[in-house]
Motif scaffolding. Structure first.
Motif, PDB file in Angstrom:
ATOM      1  N   ILE A   1       7.398   0.268  -2.599  1.00  0.00           N
ATOM      2  CA  ILE A   1       6.722   0.524  -1.334  1.00  0.00           C
ATOM      3  C   ILE A   1       7.144  -0.490  -0.269  1.00  0.00           C
ATOM      4  CG2 ILE A   1       4.458   0.566  -0.187  1.00  0.00           C
ATOM      5  CD1 ILE A   1       3.356   1.528  -2.985  1.00  0.00           C
ATOM      6  N   VAL A   2       7.184  -1.759  -0.624  1.00  0.00           N
ATOM      7  CA  VAL A   2       7.487  -2.782   0.381  1.00  0.00           C
ATOM      8  C   VAL A   2       8.963  -2.831   0.742  1.00  0.00           C
ATOM      9  CG1 VAL A   2       5.515  -4.189  -0.290  1.00  0.00           C
ATOM     10  CG2 VAL A   2       7.748  -4.707  -1.252  1.00  0.00           C
ATOM     11  N   SER A   3       9.836  -2.279  -0.093  1.00  0.00           N
ATOM     12  CA  SER A   3      11.268  -2.353   0.193  1.00  0.00           C
ATOM     13  C   SER A   3      11.741  -1.263   1.152  1.00  0.00           C
ATOM     14  CB  SER A   3      12.077  -2.300  -1.103  1.00  0.00           C
ATOM     15  OG  SER A   3      11.919  -1.048  -1.723  1.00  0.00           O
ATOM     16  N   GLY A   4      10.901  -0.280   1.433  1.00  0.00           N
ATOM     17  CA  GLY A   4      11.288   0.773   2.374  1.00  0.00           C
ATOM     18  C   GLY A   4      11.356   0.234   3.791  1.00  0.00           C
ATOM     19  N   GLY A   5      12.326   0.673   4.547  1.00  0.00           N
ATOM     20  CA  GLY A   5      12.468   0.221   5.924  1.00  0.00           C
ATOM     21  C   GLY A   5      11.581   0.994   6.881  1.00  0.00           C
ATOM     22  N   PHE A   6      11.575   0.556   8.128  1.00  0.00           N
ATOM     23  CA  PHE A   6      10.845   1.218   9.200  1.00  0.00           C
ATOM     24  C   PHE A   6      11.829   1.638  10.274  1.00  0.00           C
ATOM     25  CE2 PHE A   6       7.492  -1.624   7.574  1.00  0.00           C
ATOM     26  CZ  PHE A   6       6.448  -0.733   7.439  1.00  0.00           C
ATOM     27  N   ASP A   7      11.604   2.784  10.862  1.00  0.00           N
ATOM     28  CA  ASP A   7      12.333   3.180  12.063  1.00  0.00           C
ATOM     29  C   ASP A   7      11.405   2.863  13.223  1.00  0.00           C
ATOM     30  OD1 ASP A   7      13.629   4.291  14.199  1.00  0.00           O
ATOM     31  OD2 ASP A   7      13.886   6.279  13.311  1.00  0.00           O
ATOM     32  N   VAL A   8      11.517   1.666  13.759  1.00  0.00           N
ATOM     33  CA  VAL A   8      10.574   1.207  14.778  1.00  0.00           C
ATOM     34  C   VAL A   8      10.692   1.974  16.090  1.00  0.00           C
ATOM     35  CG1 VAL A   8      10.322  -1.091  13.790  1.00  0.00           C
ATOM     36  CG2 VAL A   8      12.100  -0.682  15.498  1.00  0.00           C
ATOM     37  N   ALA A   9      11.701   2.800  16.214  1.00  0.00           N
ATOM     38  CA  ALA A   9      11.847   3.624  17.423  1.00  0.00           C
ATOM     39  C   ALA A   9      10.983   4.883  17.339  1.00  0.00           C
ATOM     40  CB  ALA A   9      13.305   4.003  17.634  1.00  0.00           C
ATOM     41  N   THR A  10      10.563   5.267  16.123  1.00  0.00           N
ATOM     42  CA  THR A  10       9.836   6.531  15.988  1.00  0.00           C
ATOM     43  C   THR A  10       8.511   6.425  15.255  1.00  0.00           C
ATOM     44  OG1 THR A  10      10.960   7.071  13.913  1.00  0.00           O
ATOM     45  CG2 THR A  10      12.000   7.848  15.954  1.00  0.00           C
ATOM     46  N   GLU A  11       8.212   5.277  14.646  1.00  0.00           N
ATOM     47  CA  GLU A  11       6.975   5.165  13.890  1.00  0.00           C
ATOM     48  C   GLU A  11       6.329   3.802  14.095  1.00  0.00           C
ATOM     49  OE1 GLU A  11       7.505   4.973   9.539  1.00  0.00           O
ATOM     50  OE2 GLU A  11       9.593   4.501   9.901  1.00  0.00           O
ATOM     51  N   VAL A  12       5.016   3.771  13.931  1.00  0.00           N
ATOM     52  CA  VAL A  12       4.299   2.500  13.968  1.00  0.00           C
ATOM     53  C   VAL A  12       4.692   1.737  12.711  1.00  0.00           C
ATOM     54  CG1 VAL A  12       2.020   1.434  13.941  1.00  0.00           C
ATOM     55  CG2 VAL A  12       2.418   3.506  15.293  1.00  0.00           C
ATOM     56  N   PRO A  13       5.105   0.488  12.845  1.00  0.00           N
ATOM     57  CA  PRO A  13       5.636  -0.254  11.696  1.00  0.00           C
ATOM     58  C   PRO A  13       4.561  -0.824  10.768  1.00  0.00           C
ATOM     59  CG  PRO A  13       5.795  -1.576  13.661  1.00  0.00           C
ATOM     60  CD  PRO A  13       5.270  -0.244  14.089  1.00  0.00           C
ATOM     61  N   VAL A  14       3.718   0.057  10.267  1.00  0.00           N
ATOM     62  CA  VAL A  14       2.693  -0.305   9.288  1.00  0.00           C
ATOM     63  C   VAL A  14       2.673   0.793   8.235  1.00  0.00           C
ATOM     64  CG1 VAL A  14       0.233  -0.731   8.896  1.00  0.00           C
ATOM     65  CG2 VAL A  14       1.286  -1.475  11.032  1.00  0.00           C
ATOM     66  N   ARG A  15       2.641   0.387   6.980  1.00  0.00           N
ATOM     67  CA  ARG A  15       2.610   1.364   5.884  1.00  0.00           C
ATOM     68  C   ARG A  15       1.501   0.949   4.921  1.00  0.00           C
ATOM     69  NH1 ARG A  15       7.478   0.410   3.930  1.00  0.00           N
ATOM     70  NH2 ARG A  15       8.388   1.848   5.401  1.00  0.00           N
ATOM     71  N   THR A  16       0.713   1.912   4.458  1.00  0.00           N
ATOM     72  CA  THR A  16      -0.334   1.626   3.474  1.00  0.00           C
ATOM     73  C   THR A  16      -0.233   2.619   2.324  1.00  0.00           C
ATOM     74  OG1 THR A  16      -1.928   3.053   4.600  1.00  0.00           O
ATOM     75  CG2 THR A  16      -1.950   0.721   5.202  1.00  0.00           C
ATOM     76  N   ARG A  17      -0.609   2.163   1.158  1.00  0.00           N
ATOM     77  CA  ARG A  17      -0.645   3.032  -0.022  1.00  0.00           C
ATOM     78  C   ARG A  17      -1.716   2.491  -0.953  1.00  0.00           C
ATOM     79  NH1 ARG A  17       3.961   5.377  -2.126  1.00  0.00           N
ATOM     80  NH2 ARG A  17       4.418   5.724   0.059  1.00  0.00           N
ATOM     81  N   LEU A  18      -2.489   3.385  -1.526  1.00  0.00           N
ATOM     82  CA  LEU A  18      -3.497   3.000  -2.506  1.00  0.00           C
ATOM     83  C   LEU A  18      -3.002   3.419  -3.875  1.00  0.00           C
ATOM     84  CD1 LEU A  18      -6.314   1.802  -2.966  1.00  0.00           C
ATOM     85  CD2 LEU A  18      -7.221   4.123  -2.769  1.00  0.00           C
ATOM     86  N   LEU A  19      -2.821   2.440  -4.743  1.00  0.00           N
ATOM     87  CA  LEU A  19      -2.362   2.706  -6.103  1.00  0.00           C
ATOM     88  C   LEU A  19      -3.576   2.732  -7.025  1.00  0.00           C
ATOM     89  CD1 LEU A  19       0.711   0.284  -6.202  1.00  0.00           C
ATOM     90  CD2 LEU A  19       0.649   2.710  -5.560  1.00  0.00           C
ATOM     91  N   ARG A  20      -3.749   3.848  -7.694  1.00  0.00           N
ATOM     92  CA  ARG A  20      -4.877   4.012  -8.621  1.00  0.00           C
ATOM     93  C   ARG A  20      -4.377   3.690 -10.022  1.00  0.00           C
ATOM     94  NH1 ARG A  20      -6.898   8.357 -11.800  1.00  0.00           N
ATOM     95  NH2 ARG A  20      -9.157   8.284 -11.961  1.00  0.00           N
TER      96      ARG A  20
END
Length: 66
Positions: free
Chosen positions: A33-52
C-alpha cells in the motif's frame, strides 16, 4: 508552470476500502500500500486502507505524500 491547488478539507472523501488480510501477511500488505505512487496532478495525495486481520483486529494504513 506548476501550481498548488488547495482543496478544502470538507471536500475530501477518504474511503478507506476494507481488505481482509491474514495476520502473517500484514507487513507485506502495508508495504504494498505505501509503495504505490501518487499522480499529484489528478488526485489528492492521501491514501487510506483498512486491513481486517480478524473480527476484532484491524490495521488502518494512512499514506500522505510529503
Amino acid at each position: 508552470v506548476g501550481y498548488q491547488h488547495v482543496v478544502p478539507a470538507e471536500e475530501i472523501r477518504l474511503n478507506p476500502g476494507i481488505e481482509t488480510v491474514a495476520p502473517e501477511r500484514v507487513l507485506d500488505a502495508v508495504a504494498e500500500i505505501v509503495s504505490g505512487g501518487f499522480d499529484v496532478a489528478t488526485e489528492v495525495p492521501v491514501r487510506t486502507r483498512l486491513l481486517r486481520l480478524t473480527d476484532t483486529e484491524h490495521v488502518l494504513v494512512v499514506v500522505v505524500h510529503h
